[in-house]
Design a protein around this motif. Structure first.
Motif, PDB file in Angstrom:
ATOM      1  N   VAL A 190       0.834  -1.202   0.000  1.00 51.74           N
ATOM      2  CA  VAL A 190       0.000   0.000   0.000  1.00 51.74           C
ATOM      3  C   VAL A 190       0.867   1.249   0.000  1.00 51.74           C
ATOM      4  N   SER A 191       1.945   1.233   0.798  1.00 52.20           N
ATOM      5  CA  SER A 191       2.857   2.382   0.844  1.00 52.20           C
ATOM      6  C   SER A 191       3.519   2.617  -0.498  1.00 52.20           C
ATOM      7  N   GLU A 192       3.878   1.521  -1.157  1.00 48.27           N
ATOM      8  CA  GLU A 192       4.521   1.633  -2.462  1.00 48.27           C
ATOM      9  C   GLU A 192       3.561   2.226  -3.488  1.00 48.27           C
ATOM     10  N   GLN A 193       2.297   1.813  -3.428  1.00 51.12           N
ATOM     11  CA  GLN A 193       1.302   2.358  -4.346  1.00 51.12           C
ATOM     12  C   GLN A 193       1.079   3.847  -4.094  1.00 51.12           C
ATOM     13  N   ALA A 194       1.006   4.217  -2.819  1.00 51.03           N
ATOM     14  CA  ALA A 194       0.785   5.624  -2.480  1.00 51.03           C
ATOM     15  C   ALA A 194       1.942   6.486  -2.941  1.00 51.03           C
ATOM     16  N   CYS A 195       3.156   5.933  -2.785  1.00 50.49           N
ATOM     17  CA  CYS A 195       4.356   6.669  -3.183  1.00 50.49           C
ATOM     18  C   CYS A 195       4.383   6.868  -4.691  1.00 50.49           C
TER      19      CYS A 195
END
Length: 496
Positions: A339-344
């Motif tokens: 999820v963090s990677e997608q948000a980034c």
């Protein structure tokens, strides 16, 4: 001919470099994309011509090991209606030199570790040998294997497994719970029978004998008992004969059954981890808890050898519960990172339209890095859409392993010639074994007795069907579809 291809071919030649290294048909980046996205077995050709590991024939390995003993599994060459599970095999420790002498029928074998096993009646298999373990005193040899050419930098022999067998050596049909698999054939040929994940119910899955990350089939693919297993007729076999210098891609959750068809065979494989493995570990933890709890409660005098030799002992409920909690924790850690990677990625720059275009492009080429997306292909090859296959560069350097015609699906084969010019149809059967990187060391045995434990009582073709056994219950409880549902419900409960 090298003259075809215009600017693209010229570009490829420029990549050859001053040293005259072999030109690869695919760049490492493209090869990785194929491996991570393709949901159908395929054979890579002309990718490993410069690998020193191609010289790893049995005679060479015997010299390198220099008298070191390794364990061999021995099975009967006779074809039965039931699979020859590892619990039904014998085991000896021997040197490769002794193995080669036995396979050649030399008189020295009359008193050696193979003296009780006539070559005409038995096959031998040194399977699942971790290269990092058997060559721990020769770490320089790890670099003979270069999976970086397939887009996995840093992966070498240290993350690979070695397989050495005689003609007929095999392992029962099964699927591996974790990852996808790259298999390099070094010496001799092996015939692979592969079945898509959608065939799972037709292959009568079982977890007895129990081994983490291996789901066995009750069907002997080489000689199926269609009276007991009539649904096996509905399977779609993909059969290929793998020759030296070729690399087979076994996608996630494809069933496989493989046999050595030459006097001596040597293979090397590496197991490629996937994000979807995090959920699979939760499923395996649930399975271990159920199997150990139920089978450990049985009367030990029943003679049911339910634990595969690769599992040292049945673990306690407390240990299994700890394992389950760790698996669940790892799953959510992976989800959070995803999820963090997608948000980034969605917040980088102001090019949101470009970002959306990139996502569309990923979907078009079948590149699905997230575990939950990979799961959509788990139970059926049909979910991998035809347009994605059209993006895969099939040709002389990447050969599809196609379904066999119905009339030949159980015994037919496709051989990929070493020069990759065409496909030959053969009429021989075969099978082979499981590959994964979480196996425990095999239990050593060096006696000459007939296997003390034969098939499970409910696996005999003549077994009475009037009473249900513990294994019948387990086959339902730990059916892959049931375990997948339980894992999802458990993860949802934990999420809340």
């Amino acid at each position: 001919m090298r003259g075809r291809g215009g600017p693209a071919a010229a570009s490829f030649l420029r990549r050859r470099g001053e040293e005259g290294e072999d030109v690869k048909p695919f760049t490492p980046e493209k090869t990785r994309e194929i491996v991570m996205s393709l949901q159908q077995p395929a054979v890579f050709c002309n990718m490993v011509g410069d690998w020193p590991a191609l010289h790893w024939n049995a005679k060479y390995l015997s010299a390198v090991l220099d008298g070191k003993t390794i364990q061999f599994r021995l099975g009967l060459k006779t074809v039965d209606l039931v699979p020859q599970f590892e619990t039904r095999c014998n085991y000896v420790k021997a040197t490769l030199e002794e193995f080669l002498a036995w396979s050649c029928g030399q008189p020295s074998c009359l008193s050696g570790p193979f003296s009780c096993y006539e070559y005409s009646k038995y096959w031998a298999y040194a399977d699942y040998k971790y290269i990092a373990r058997i060559f721990e005193d020769k770490p320089e040899i790890f670099q003979d294997i270069r999976w970086s050419d397939f887009g996995f930098p840093g992966r070498s022999g240290k993350e690979s497994t070695l397989w050495i067998g005689s003609e007929g050596a095999n392992t029962p049909c099964h699927l591996d719970s974790y990852g996808c698999n790259l298999v390099l054939q070094v010496q001799g040929r092996k015939r692979w029978h592969l079945f898509p994940p959608g065939d799972t119910s037709f292959l009568y899955p079982t977890r007895i004998p129990y081994e983490e990350s291996s789901i066995f089939s009750k069907v002997n693919v080489a000689n199926p008992d269609l009276k007991r297993f009539p649904e096996f007729r509905n399977t779609t076999a993909h059969v290929v004969t793998l020759s030296p210098g070729q690399v087979l891609l076994v996608p996630r959750h494809w069933w496989h059954y493989v046999e050595s068809i030459d006097p001596i065979t040597v293979s090397i494989n590496s197991w490629i981890e996937l994000d979807a493995d995090h959920e699979a570990r939760v499923e395996e933890a649930i399975t271990r808890m159920l199997v150990c709890a139920i089978k450990s409660a049985e009367n030990p005098g029943a003679g049911d050898v339910w634990l595969n030799p690769t599992e040292v002992e049945a673990t306690s409920h407390e240990i299994n519960l700890q394992y389950l909690n760790k698996a669940v924790s790892a799953y959510f850690k992976c989800q959070k990172a995803s999820v963090s990677e997608q948000a980034c990625s969605s917040s980088t720059g102001t090019e949101q339209r470009t970002s959306a275009s990139r996502k569309r492009k990923k979907r078009e080429v079948g590149c699905e890095p997230e575990g939950c997306r990979l799961l959509t292909h788990e139970f059926g090859f049909s979910s991998f859409k035809a347009e994605k296959l059209q993006k895969i560069p099939f040709g002389p350097h990447l050969i599809q392993v196609l379904p066999q015609p119905q009339e030949t699906s159980s015994m037919g084969a496709v051989a990929v010639e070493s020069d990759s010019r065409d496909l030959l149809h053969e009429n021989e059967g075969g099978h082979f074994g499981k590959l994964h990187c979480t196996r425990k060391q095999l239990v050593m045995s060096n006696d000459c007795e007939t296997p003390a434990h034969q098939m499970d009582s409910d696996s005999s073709p003549n077994a009475s069907q009037t009473a249900l056994s513990t294994n019948d219950l387990l086959d339902c409880l730990v059916n892959p579809h049931v375990i997948n549902l339980v894992a999802r419900l458990l993860l949802e409960r934990t999420r809340v």
